[in-house]
Design an enzyme around this catalytic site. Sequence first.
Site, short mmCIF file in Angstrom:
data_model
loop_
_atom_site.label_atom_id
_atom_site.label_comp_id
_atom_site.label_asym_id
_atom_site.label_seq_id
_atom_site.Cartn_x
_atom_site.Cartn_y
_atom_site.Cartn_z
N MET A 242 17.74 11.04 17.30
CA MET A 242 17.12 11.68 16.05
C MET A 242 18.17 12.53 15.27
O MET A 242 18.29 12.65 14.03
CB MET A 242 15.97 12.46 16.54
CG MET A 242 15.30 13.16 15.19
SD MET A 242 14.64 12.10 14.03
CE MET A 242 13.12 11.11 14.63
N ASP B 139 25.45 20.25 20.00
CA ASP B 139 25.02 19.87 21.29
C ASP B 139 26.08 20.43 22.35
O ASP B 139 27.01 20.82 22.30
CB ASP B 139 25.21 18.30 21.20
CG ASP B 139 24.24 17.51 22.45
OD1 ASP B 139 23.06 17.16 21.95
OD2 ASP B 139 24.53 17.69 23.89
N LYS C 134 13.82 23.17 25.50
CA LYS C 134 13.62 23.88 24.19
C LYS C 134 13.51 25.15 24.15
O LYS C 134 13.99 26.02 23.06
CB LYS C 134 12.57 23.14 23.44
CG LYS C 134 12.75 21.82 22.84
CD LYS C 134 11.39 21.34 22.15
CE LYS C 134 11.42 19.94 21.57
NZ LYS C 134 12.51 19.81 20.53
N HIS D 226 8.12 17.09 11.72
CA HIS D 226 8.24 16.08 12.70
C HIS D 226 8.59 14.95 11.96
O HIS D 226 7.88 14.31 11.04
CB HIS D 226 6.90 15.80 13.20
CG HIS D 226 6.65 14.59 14.29
ND1 HIS D 226 5.66 13.99 14.34
CD2 HIS D 226 7.81 14.19 14.91
CE1 HIS D 226 5.95 13.03 15.13
NE2 HIS D 226 7.28 13.06 15.56
N ASN E 159 11.24 8.27 13.07
CA ASN E 159 12.36 7.54 13.40
C ASN E 159 12.28 6.01 12.88
O ASN E 159 11.02 5.35 13.29
CB ASN E 159 12.48 7.40 15.04
CG ASN E 159 13.84 6.72 15.61
OD1 ASN E 159 14.90 6.63 14.65
ND2 ASN E 159 14.01 6.41 16.65
#
Length: 281
Positions: free
Chosen positions: A12, A31, A94, A137, A140
């Site tokens: 994503m 990341d 998260k 949201h 995908n």
Amino acid sequence: MKTIGVIGAGVMGSDLSLHLAQSDLNVLLIDVDNSILEASNKKIRNNLRFQTLFNKKIADIESVMSMITFSKNYDILHEADFVIENATEKWEIKNTIYPILDRVCRESCVIAANTSALSITRLAAETQRADKVLGIHFMNPVHLKPTVEMIRGFHTSNSTLKIAEALMKKIDKDWILVNDWPGFVTNRVLMLTINEAIYLLQDQVAESEDVDRIFKSCFGHKMGPLETADLIGLDTILYSIEVLYESFNDSKYRPSPLLKKMVDAGMLGVKSGQGFYSYTI
């Protein structure tokens, strides 16, 4: 808005970064794993090459890639006007990110959680700017889905929603605003459907192809529930249904044992090459 931070360089995060860069926005893709960043760089380049085969008007690959900075360093997010968090759908992952974002991002920066089921209000409580946190949201694959589900947390301000709406207009996305409740609209319904479809396989009611064919042929769905699960990733499906099960304490959200077994076996769908169907990766 000129610079957008993206947290998480998985499927994503990579697709979203490419879409943002092609919308003439600078992207700071973060990341914690160098190998994931390298894989993301390769994936984005390959997607651009694929696009140029069908659309000669696509900008030069290097021009688009120059809009994306790949980094492990959260501190560069001080330059971001807006941050979209796409980390793995687990609270224990998260919730460690939001205090960092709160520290490194400018006071004016809005933070959006791209989550399938986790509470926006709960994530916002990990910051000192709950009014500037909302949910967006994305579906995908990002570039093919015209609409996002926008989620208002308990403290999300109207001005924050306006900023998010401006960004969606910039990247040519429509939005539907919903309130913060586990699973929101899409996944409160979709995860039940997918989980029940997996139970159909477990109970040997039908094969994968036949389950999906019924949804496509009888109801006009573009994809069946098991094809959709493979595209999303079976690990993400499992994490999301577990959040719903924990949040509602309702047995209807109990994850299928077959789903758990497939995730344990590394059969995650498209991204692993094998799920309910086989794929070339």
